[in-house]
Design a protein around this motif. Structure first.
Motif, short mmCIF file in Angstrom:
data_model
loop_
_atom_site.label_atom_id
_atom_site.label_comp_id
_atom_site.label_asym_id
_atom_site.label_seq_id
_atom_site.Cartn_x
_atom_site.Cartn_y
_atom_site.Cartn_z
N GLN A 71 0.96 -1.25 -0.06
CA GLN A 71 0.09 0.10 0.02
C GLN A 71 0.75 1.41 -0.02
OE1 GLN A 71 -3.09 0.22 2.94
NE2 GLN A 71 -3.74 2.03 2.54
N ARG A 72 0.30 2.13 -0.79
CA ARG A 72 0.87 3.64 -0.86
C ARG A 72 -0.29 4.46 -0.69
NH1 ARG A 72 4.56 0.45 -1.04
NH2 ARG A 72 6.37 0.50 -2.39
N SER A 73 -0.11 5.71 -0.24
CA SER A 73 -1.01 6.85 0.29
C SER A 73 -1.63 7.13 -1.23
CB SER A 73 -0.70 7.90 0.83
OG SER A 73 0.38 8.49 0.23
N GLN A 74 -3.13 7.70 -1.16
CA GLN A 74 -3.51 8.11 -2.15
C GLN A 74 -2.65 9.41 -2.77
OE1 GLN A 74 -7.74 9.17 -1.29
NE2 GLN A 74 -8.11 7.01 -1.31
N GLN A 75 -2.19 10.36 -1.92
CA GLN A 75 -1.31 11.27 -2.29
C GLN A 75 0.12 10.97 -2.91
OE1 GLN A 75 -2.52 14.86 -1.76
NE2 GLN A 75 -0.78 14.86 -3.35
N ALA A 76 0.74 9.82 -2.24
CA ALA A 76 1.85 9.47 -3.03
C ALA A 76 1.73 9.18 -4.28
CB ALA A 76 2.51 8.36 -2.13
N VAL A 77 0.65 8.34 -4.47
CA VAL A 77 0.20 7.61 -5.99
C VAL A 77 -0.16 8.78 -7.03
CG1 VAL A 77 -1.27 6.37 -7.33
CG2 VAL A 77 -0.42 5.37 -5.10
N ALA A 78 -0.74 9.71 -6.42
CA ALA A 78 -1.35 11.11 -7.27
C ALA A 78 0.03 11.91 -7.62
CB ALA A 78 -2.29 12.16 -6.28
N ASP A 79 0.74 11.95 -6.62
CA ASP A 79 2.15 12.64 -7.10
C ASP A 79 3.18 12.11 -8.23
OD1 ASP A 79 1.26 14.57 -5.24
OD2 ASP A 79 2.71 13.79 -3.46
N ALA A 80 2.85 10.73 -7.90
CA ALA A 80 3.93 9.96 -9.05
C ALA A 80 3.43 9.68 -10.38
CB ALA A 80 4.00 8.31 -8.39
N ILE A 81 2.04 9.85 -10.42
CA ILE A 81 1.24 9.98 -11.91
C ILE A 81 0.93 11.20 -12.31
CG2 ILE A 81 -0.77 9.07 -11.36
CD1 ILE A 81 -0.42 6.88 -13.51
N GLY A 82 0.81 12.31 -11.42
CA GLY A 82 0.23 13.37 -12.14
C GLY A 82 -1.28 13.73 -12.03
N VAL A 83 -1.84 13.30 -10.93
CA VAL A 83 -3.26 13.91 -10.79
C VAL A 83 -3.48 14.05 -9.32
CG1 VAL A 83 -3.99 11.86 -12.49
CG2 VAL A 83 -3.93 11.25 -9.93
N SER A 84 -4.84 14.56 -9.06
CA SER A 84 -4.85 14.90 -7.87
C SER A 84 -5.47 13.92 -6.77
CB SER A 84 -6.24 16.05 -7.99
OG SER A 84 -7.29 15.43 -8.06
N ARG A 85 -5.27 14.05 -5.69
CA ARG A 85 -5.58 12.87 -4.67
C ARG A 85 -7.03 12.79 -4.79
NH1 ARG A 85 -8.44 12.46 -0.50
NH2 ARG A 85 -8.56 14.51 -0.01
N LEU A 86 -7.89 13.63 -5.25
CA LEU A 86 -9.40 13.54 -5.30
C LEU A 86 -9.63 12.46 -6.25
CD1 LEU A 86 -12.27 14.37 -4.33
CD2 LEU A 86 -12.01 16.40 -5.50
N THR A 87 -8.94 12.83 -7.48
CA THR A 87 -9.14 11.99 -8.66
C THR A 87 -9.17 10.29 -8.22
OG1 THR A 87 -8.19 13.37 -10.22
CG2 THR A 87 -8.33 11.35 -10.86
N ILE A 88 -8.20 10.25 -7.52
CA ILE A 88 -8.02 8.79 -7.03
C ILE A 88 -9.11 8.29 -6.09
CG2 ILE A 88 -6.48 6.91 -5.71
CD1 ILE A 88 -4.15 8.50 -6.85
#
Length: 106
Positions: A71-88
């Protein structure tokens, strides 16, 4: 389920997904699960032009990491791929459902 053709047609998106997985240092199982979720979701879309493939890739990465206990945080994934945390946050359960999996109820 997806076809081999879906994999070929989305090769650049799969490469981007893998680059984000590199930035997150995800295990092989989580990467594979994320790619499967991405292809299952994108290929099942009635009109893939209306869907944001970047958002689906981000949600797939997050869900894949959850499923495979990497598991990774929604924010970490969002930053890695270039979207907002809300999108995830808005899409990851739908990605699971479209792949035929039951999202957690928590």
């Amino acid at each position: 389920m997806y076809r081999a053709r879906d994999q070929v047609e989305n090769e650049s998106w799969l490469a981007e997904l893998q680059q984000a997985a590199d930035r997150l240092d995800l295990e092989t199982a989580a990467r594979s699960r994320a790619a499967d979720l991405f292809l299952s979701t994108v290929s099942g879309a009635e009109d893939p032009e209306d869907r944001s493939k970047r958002a689906v890739a981000a949600a797939s990465l997050y869900a894949g990491s959850l499923i495979e206990s990497d598991q990774r945080s929604q924010q970490a994934v969002a930053d890695a791929i270039g979207v907002s945390r809300l999108t995830i946050q808005q899409r990851w359960k739908t990605v699971l459902e479209e792949a035929g999996l039951q999202p957690p109820s928590w």
